[in-house]
Design an enzyme around this catalytic site. Structure first.
Site, PDB file in Angstrom:
ATOM      1  CG  HIS A   1      -2.239  -0.929   1.069  1.00  0.00           C
ATOM      2  ND1 HIS A   1      -3.187  -0.933   0.269  1.00  0.00           N
ATOM      3  CD2 HIS A   1      -2.260  -2.244   1.659  1.00  0.00           C
ATOM      4  CE1 HIS A   1      -3.941  -1.756   0.743  1.00  0.00           C
ATOM      5  NE2 HIS A   1      -3.407  -2.549   1.332  1.00  0.00           N
TER       6      HIS A   1
ATOM      7  CG  ASP B   1      -3.723  -3.583   5.113  1.00  0.00           C
ATOM      8  OD1 ASP B   1      -2.662  -2.679   5.175  1.00  0.00           O
ATOM      9  OD2 ASP B   1      -4.579  -3.200   4.261  1.00  0.00           O
ATOM     10  CD  GLU B   2      -5.951  -5.539   1.437  1.00  0.00           C
ATOM     11  OE1 GLU B   2      -7.141  -5.983   1.149  1.00  0.00           O
ATOM     12  OE2 GLU B   2      -5.644  -4.528   0.858  1.00  0.00           O
ATOM     13  CB  CYS B   3       2.470  -7.326   1.966  1.00  0.00           C
ATOM     14  SG  CYS B   3       4.022  -7.367   1.009  1.00  0.00           S
TER      15      CYS B   3
END
Lengths: 688, 688
Positions: free
Chosen positions: A264, A327-329
């Site tokens: 992100h 989050d969300e790597c």
């Protein structure tokens, strides 16, 4: 009944029987025979009613006893200003010489930097002759003043508050609202408005999601290319940040910044590609989704960069907690970088999760070195994560349960994703402790700190963000403040409608914003018929909107889907009526209301259709309007059949259901919310 | 036809025949067969239409050629922000490298301190491929940008502006709005909003009536007791004043302060009784009217005081003109002060007018010594007044004519008193030169500088002031900007409605403010029926309101009279229809509309009446609502009689007229504006 608590209990909460209070929630058209609760949100821990009322006229005044400070004086002036807005009465701001009509007793100060778990309780005693508000510190005072403001009502005698005693304190110490200002920048006035509204419903944490792929939104003096190249010029200066922190502190709200990493982070890399794992060059991301760019966790220079930035930002943001996202790597840039792969082999790092754990561990030490506590999304929880780290769960209560069992503190955001356009009821019934409390020790239970509503901003701008946050977030605020057993959905809706009106005094102009957007869409056409259509549609739920059309951060959000409420009040009421009709419990008024609405909807297309093509923004609504007409026609037939006890042929029913099924599919990125209740009606007709 | 100008003239103004423009004013229900004018105010001096349109999409951008300055760059950003508000389209604020879609050519700078009579002209050329705005200086650029904003409309192709060429310049150089911030303090955000709206309609003078009996509203560092004791804490700091001046300059608006003297000065004397003519002590005046306190014109110490204050305030306010009021000194304190009487005898001053002339002469010298030009109300004009003094006329055009003949410059405010709740039409048709131009030489005519709308604040607060100033002031702005022959009232109303909607983008939230006030009054009662009543009543005209009730500055202004428009659009349209019915020129739609309205009004009392007693603020409306029912019943009978050609008995007509006459009297401080048109209908029935 609103609350199922033994009668006569001191914890009587909302069980005020005075008929005056019934009138106060009387705007809802749904029939309610039980005594209504106080029209306030969140409901207090304890209310002891008495007979009578306290009159608010031009003589009203406020003064302090005990501890005082400049912040309390500002709270007093703000309170008088809001009360003037509510009543239209000008009040003198002068402090009376003797006893005031509202006398505030503050035992002592609160912490210089607001702390998690500080005493927020207050006692509000309203008698016909005067009001006393007492609290341990200014935080409780501010909460009590908001309760008072919500109690004010117009009566034949003038503006009054009911006589009663409220003893109140929060159930959870962490009651937050997250606003994502990266995907769409949210200008300062909107931030201020939302802090005002947060104060009104006693939320106490503003979680500021400041950076993401689509923008780095805060000025860094150490690394100025972050905002200069990563924000399109849309960022907050450090002075503005300090202003927001002060503004929030004045309202009993902590400000926790989030700098999401290692993924992100595309917007960071436009100015500083050297900390990325990919080759670059990078551009500000204009699309929505999960993207590959991620920081390079294998270079010391990355940590040197983060050390300086974390140093700068922990100095700017005084709160003890510092959110690093996590989050969300997806790890794709790591997979594609031979040097990183070589590093993983050399250090026996088995997968990308382990590599991220290494990164998070390093970052945690940088945060701890600044005497701050790290907070992160579920992913930051790894086997050797220090025990003081706070886990914010987007994955769910199971994840929270797991963290609590392992000795971590956590807070819930699953179920509070207000960007997904769920109903207030759905959010309201999500309890952080439901289904997990009995699996935890009391200490572990206490480690569940509360929760946060999250406003991700793919589909909101500064213009529309208020209309998506409020009033539904008031339902979440009540969940986090009020006793666990406060969960009557009808009561919540009746009170939420009133609270929404009150929020207007805080600048949350939902109705006016929606009306302005309808008029913009309509140009010089009177938007009356468009309003009818708008009242029965909702945006798609969850992530469907992004799947229906190709949106970027530059797509104008100026169509009907952006103007309508995430939850149609009309459709909800029609659904409730339909349920009663099917259940055989409908009143004559229910039948009449259903009929009137269906006629309105059936006839609306004739008025609306000829105007739609005049505006590019409304042309796409032609099939939606037509669907509403068809659904309403079927609904009217169904109503007639049910009333007359007629049957329907299998063929006719099949045809009707096919029309309804089609009408339930998104059209023009909108859901026609009255189609499912009509389907319910149709299915309850006897087939011959 | 809107304008009676030879066809084909270059000064074609509004005579655009493209049907698209007809649609643009289509919201008015009155039938218009002629081509409609551009939906903008004020109408430009010259418009040359062409075929086609310019599309505004996400690629739109703006750049400058020629002279540039920081103010122009701010104007560009503000313009893009407003355009985003109008369209919901996010625009890039970056300046394009090549030619912009809106290219602005500025020949040179305007004066550092905005001057009376500076060139404000501009040329706006809109072609399908791009737009050029050119002007002599930034003042013209700002006007041209506002014209562009008003031209934007939604079409089936998206947001567009029509292709055309506008050559525009003002008729008068002094086009002002006065806001009285003394009788009720008007907070800074409201001042800013109104400056925004002034820019939108090209007004260029903000006359700030800063002091009066009820308050001294600006910080003096030399004489701090002025604001400390004379303002209830409600005043502008000098920093705020500087901010307002900068804000106004950014919008092409001069700021002229008024310190009204020698009367209208009670608030000064609370802190400084030594400059008064009476014995004191003084208190801030809480009532409305003309009061006795006046400065002592016979002591040197008064002029020493004024010299220092004028020194401070002329340094704070950069404009060349300085307004010293001078109105309504009743001389009673002078009559009652033996020392002043003795002074008058000793100096052979024959009356109070002569004494005031002496005072004014001294003050004028103090103002001149600071290199400023004095301005004052009619009374300051005395035989030996210096010729550069500017006279603002509240007494009328005769007074202005007299001043002009004697070589003075003047501006008109008579006829522009927007606090008196006259109709927009009444203000619109007042022309500063009407009936006097032929009595003056061209030089004398040029000395009539323009006019000012005046918002005296007995009956407005920061909450309601916008709703009283706008949209009617747009009609006055057009009178002062547009060519003299622009005076078609129907066109004005059709355009004013649209401009009012546009002003919302500038924060003038009239509809939302009114709705909020109705909801406040109604409490938890749905205000639907109250809205119907609100739509047909108006506040009393002229000074009648103050005669009907005893108001003070502390009386809440939160009743229906405060929430309704000074001019009911519904009543005006009903009156126009009634005129056509009586004249025999009504269309079938007219008959139907009149009938529908009368039915709505007749049936409204049944819905509204039971709710009124629930609120102290609405209880007084019971007889008004009842009157509306009676008037509507008579109206329906009349409509029927006229349609059927029936006659009426003399008795019945007499009875009806008695009811109507009663209904036309103020009730609850409100005028029922549909009663006179019904009377007109009744009187046109043939009596048998």
């Amino acid at each position: 009944m609103i609350l199922r608590i033994p009668a006569g209990s001191v914890l009587c909460l909302a069980a005020l029987s005075a008929s005056a209070f019934c009138a106060m929630v009387g705007r809802s058209s749904s029939a309610q025979n039980s005594p209504a609760p106080l029209p306030i949100m969140p409901l207090p821990a304890s209310v002891t009613p008495a007979d009578g009322e306290f009159l608010i006229d031009g003589n009203f005044n406020v003064a302090f006893e005990g501890f005082t400070e400049a912040r309390l004086e500002r709270a007093r002036l703000r309170f008088l200003g809001k009360l003037s807005k509510e009543t239209g009465i000008p009040f003198s701001v002068e402090v009376p010489a003797g006893k005031a009509l509202l006398q505030i007793q503050t035992a002592g100060p609160s912490a210089a930097i607001q702390q998690l778990g500080e005493d927020e309780s207050y006692r509000l005693q309203i008698a016909p002759g005067g009001v006393t508000l007492s609290a341990a510190n200014p935080l409780g005072v501010m909460h009590g003043l908001q309760t008072f403001l919500q109690l004010v009502r117009i009566t034949p005698r003038g503006f009054t508050v009911p006589t009663l005693t409220i003893e109140d304190k929060p159930r959870f110490p962490w009651r937050g609202l997250m606003i994502d200002v990266s995907r769409h920048f949210i200008p300062l006035p909107a931030i201020e408005r939302n802090l005002d509204a947060m104060e009104a419903v006693k939320l106490n944490v503003f979680h500021w999601h400041l950076s993401d792929n689509q923008g780095f939104r805060v000025e860094s003096k150490v690394f100025p290319l972050l905002q200069q190249r990563g924000s399109d010029g849309l960022y907050y200066t450090q002075d503005q940040v300090r202003h927001v922190i002060e503004y929030a502190r004045d309202r009993g709200i902590r400000v926790i910044p989030e700098f999401d990493m290692p993924a992100h982070t595309t917007a960071w890399f436009v100015g500083y590609p050297q900390i990325a794992s990919g080759k670059g060059p990078y551009e500000i991301e204009r699309h929505w989704g999960i993207f590959d760019p991620a920081m390079d966790p294998t270079r010391e220079s990355t940590y040197q960069f983060l050390n300086l930035l974390i140093g700068e930002m922990t100095a700017l943001f005084p709160d003890l907690y510092f959110h690093i996202g996590g989050d969300e790597c997806n790890g794709k840039e790591w997979d594609g970088n031979p040097r990183i792969q070589e590093f993983m082999r050399a250090h026996q790092i088995k997968d990308n999760a382990a590599l991220q754990a290494l990164f998070t561990g390093r970052v945690q030490k940088l945060v701890a070195a600044r005497h701050k506590v790290m907070e992160g999304w579920d992913e930051v929880l790894q086997p050797d994560t220090p025990k003081d780290v706070v886990i914010q769960s987007w994955r769910g209560r199971e994840s929270l349960l797991d963290a609590a069992k392992r000795g971590y503190r956590g807070l819930l955001s699953t179920g509070y994703y207000i960007d997904l356009n769920y109903s207030a009821e759905q959010h309201y019934l999500v309890d952080p402790l439901e289904g997990i409390a009995d699996k935890l020790t009391p200490e572990q239970t206490a480690s569940i700190l509360g929760g946060e509503a999250t406003m991700w901003s793919e589909f909101v701008t500064g213009e529309t963000v208020d209309t998506r946050i409020w009033p539904r977030t008031a339902a979440i605020a009540e969940r986090l403040w009020s006793p666990q057993q406060v969960r009557d959905v009808n009561s919540m809706y009746a009170r939420m409608t009133i609270v929404e009106d009150r929020l207007r005094d805080f600048g949350i102009e939902n109705k006016a914003t929606r009306e302005q957007m309808l008029e913009r869409m309509s140009g010089d056409v009177n938007p009356e018929a468009l309003r009818v259509l708008a009242s029965v549609v909702e945006p798609p739920k969850e992530y469907e909107r992004g799947q229906l059309r190709d949106y970027t951060s530059q797509t104008p959000l100026n169509r009907l889907v952006d103007a309508v409420s995430p939850e149609s009040e009309t459709a909800r009421e029609f659904r409730e009526i339909s349920k009663r009709i099917v259940a055989g419990s409908a009143t004559p008024e229910d039948w009449q209301q259903a009929h009137d609405w269906l006629v309105l909807w059936r006839d609306n297309d004739r008025r609306l259709q000829p105007t739609l093509a005049k505006s590019e923004l409304t042309a796409e609504l032609a099939p939606v309007s037509k669907s509403l007409q068809q659904v309403a026609e079927i609904g009217l037939q169904a109503l007639d059949s049910l009333k007359q006890g007629k049957t329907i042929s299998a063929d006719a029913q099949k045809q009707n259901l096919a029309v309804l099924t089609a009408a339930e599919k998104p059209q023009a990125v909108l859901l026609l919310m009255v189609a499912p209740p009509v389907e319910m009606l149709v299915k309850s007709i006897q087939v011959r």
